[in-house]
Write a protein that holds these residues in place. Sequence first.
Motif, short mmCIF file in Angstrom:
data_model
loop_
_atom_site.label_atom_id
_atom_site.label_comp_id
_atom_site.label_asym_id
_atom_site.label_seq_id
_atom_site.Cartn_x
_atom_site.Cartn_y
_atom_site.Cartn_z
N LYS A 273 0.83 -1.23 0.00
CA LYS A 273 0.00 0.00 0.00
C LYS A 273 0.85 1.26 0.00
CE LYS A 273 -3.54 -2.14 2.88
NZ LYS A 273 -3.97 -2.18 4.29
N SER A 275 1.65 2.88 2.50
CA SER A 275 1.27 3.76 3.61
C SER A 275 2.35 3.64 4.69
CB SER A 275 -0.09 3.34 4.17
OG SER A 275 -0.09 1.96 4.42
N ASP A 280 -3.24 5.94 7.57
CA ASP A 280 -3.88 5.83 6.26
C ASP A 280 -3.93 7.18 5.56
OD1 ASP A 280 -5.77 7.10 7.72
OD2 ASP A 280 -7.30 5.53 7.58
N TYR A 283 1.84 8.52 3.16
CA TYR A 283 2.48 7.54 2.27
C TYR A 283 3.94 7.91 2.07
CZ TYR A 283 -2.34 6.38 0.92
OH TYR A 283 -3.64 5.99 0.91
N THR A 306 0.67 4.22 -7.62
CA THR A 306 -0.07 3.45 -6.59
C THR A 306 -0.72 4.40 -5.58
OG1 THR A 306 1.52 1.65 -6.79
CG2 THR A 306 0.16 1.66 -4.81
N ARG A 310 -4.62 5.12 -4.69
CA ARG A 310 -5.15 4.87 -3.34
C ARG A 310 -5.84 6.13 -2.81
NH1 ARG A 310 -4.04 -0.11 -1.58
NH2 ARG A 310 -5.07 0.38 0.38
N ASN A 315 -8.20 0.37 -4.68
CA ASN A 315 -7.41 -0.54 -3.85
C ASN A 315 -6.13 -0.95 -4.59
OD1 ASN A 315 -6.69 -2.10 -1.71
ND2 ASN A 315 -7.90 -3.87 -2.38
N VAL A 317 -2.20 -1.65 -5.49
CA VAL A 317 -1.05 -2.14 -4.73
C VAL A 317 0.22 -2.04 -5.58
CG1 VAL A 317 -2.26 -3.72 -3.20
CG2 VAL A 317 -1.45 -4.55 -5.40
#
Length: 394
Positions: A273, A275, A280, A283, A306, A310, A315, A317
């Motif tokens: 992710k 992150s 959340d 990043y 990515t 997000r 979603n 990845v």
Amino acid sequence: MAENRVLIIGGGSGGIIAANLLAEEGKKVTLVTDSPVHFFQPANLFIAFRGEPPEKYSRSVNSLLHQNVELILEKVTKLDLENRFAITEKNRKLDYDVVVVAAGASLDYDSLPGMRESLNRFGDYYSTPQSAVRLWETIRGLKKGKFVIGVPDLIIKCPPAPHKGTFLSASFFKKEKRDVSVELLYPSPHAYTEAELARTIEKKMEEFGNISVRTSFLIDSIDVERKVVVGMNGEEVAYDALAVIPFHKGPKIEINPADARDEDGFIKVDKNKLSISSYDDAYAIGDCTNAPTSKTGVAAHLGAFTVWRRIRGENAVYTGRTNCPMITDNEAIFVISDYENKPVGQRFSKLKRLMEDLFVSMYFPSLMHPRKFEPIFNAYFEATEPSVLGERGW
Ligand SMILES: Cc1cc2nc3c(=O)[nH]c(=O)nc-3n(C[C@H](O)[C@H](O)[C@H](O)COP(=O)(O)OP(=O)(O)OC[C@H]3O[C@@H](n4cnc5c(N)ncnc54)[C@H](O)[C@@H]3O)c2cc1C
């Protein structure tokens, strides 16, 4: 919308792409970076070993950004993930809804005795374009003897760059018919970390005739007065000129909480992710992260896509995909991998070299218009899948 104010820290490959993608999307983007100029780092090799001018590969950050991106030319000194703000060296407080850290790696020339003196004397092709110009002066002035490239650590940007430097310098000396050999000091048991790819490289090095590689060589220090690199086992390698690849660390930004960084200062991310730790709304992409993939422009580029997706709510990845061409004077192979696949052995080819040249010429436009160039990059990634390359591949 709560996520409208996006703060991006760092105006390199990853930061510029992320800023442009998000600004196109209508987000309120602020990019804060400590340098007004963006330099295409792989070009250090063309400066150091072909004498090309740095200006060819430099652009003002402002000229690469979407018109709606607010640019602040200041160094970030602190990032508070708990309270969603960053502080700059001029004490400016930058609040955000989402932050993307793209501050790259910092280079350490002081953890190995003699490394900084060697940098000052000969130049290098990692730190700055000016230092690459200095190395070109060194290379141009070397009429006979031995040029050594030393690799003390393997966590470095573009892991094949030491080999590229080896091939390009050896090509220069051959073309000039100079009695200069090139020796690569490498810490792994083979000429590359993956044995299969190492065989491809070792074969090519043998063909050159003026290249040698000393494997399992762990550098302890550089004795600049005696002009020798000293190994941890006491072995000494003499040189007439030397380029040492520096240690890489995380960016020099104080982060709250402190445990968001690993012991080398790299920012801890969820490897898919991207992150930061459990946040959340934060990043990190590219060289500044601890993602277990090679530190490359391709990783920064794909990381920016990515994170953009997000933030849009998809979603998406990151698979760890990376691609670093290893070039000789007129041929190349692609050192590709992802979290699941190691780089594969393959044939050096002129077509791959041509492809690399095309990508170099597309570099700045692809930062400015990342979505327009996405299909081209996708085709490139498909053409360089591990299953497509390999000894019997193209
Ligand atoms: C010799 C060499 C050859 C290479 N060859 C290749 C290749 O063939 N293919 C490939 O994919 N990659 C290659 N790379 C690696 C590639 O250049 C990097 O991986 C890529 O630039 C990483 O992008 P980034 O955005 O993460 O970091 P960077 O491009 O380094 O950008 C970071 C930015 O953040 C800024 N910054 C840092 N700290 C702060 C702060 N505290 N506050 C504000 N701003 C800050 C910096 O000034 C910089 O502008 C090569 C690198 C080298 C050195």
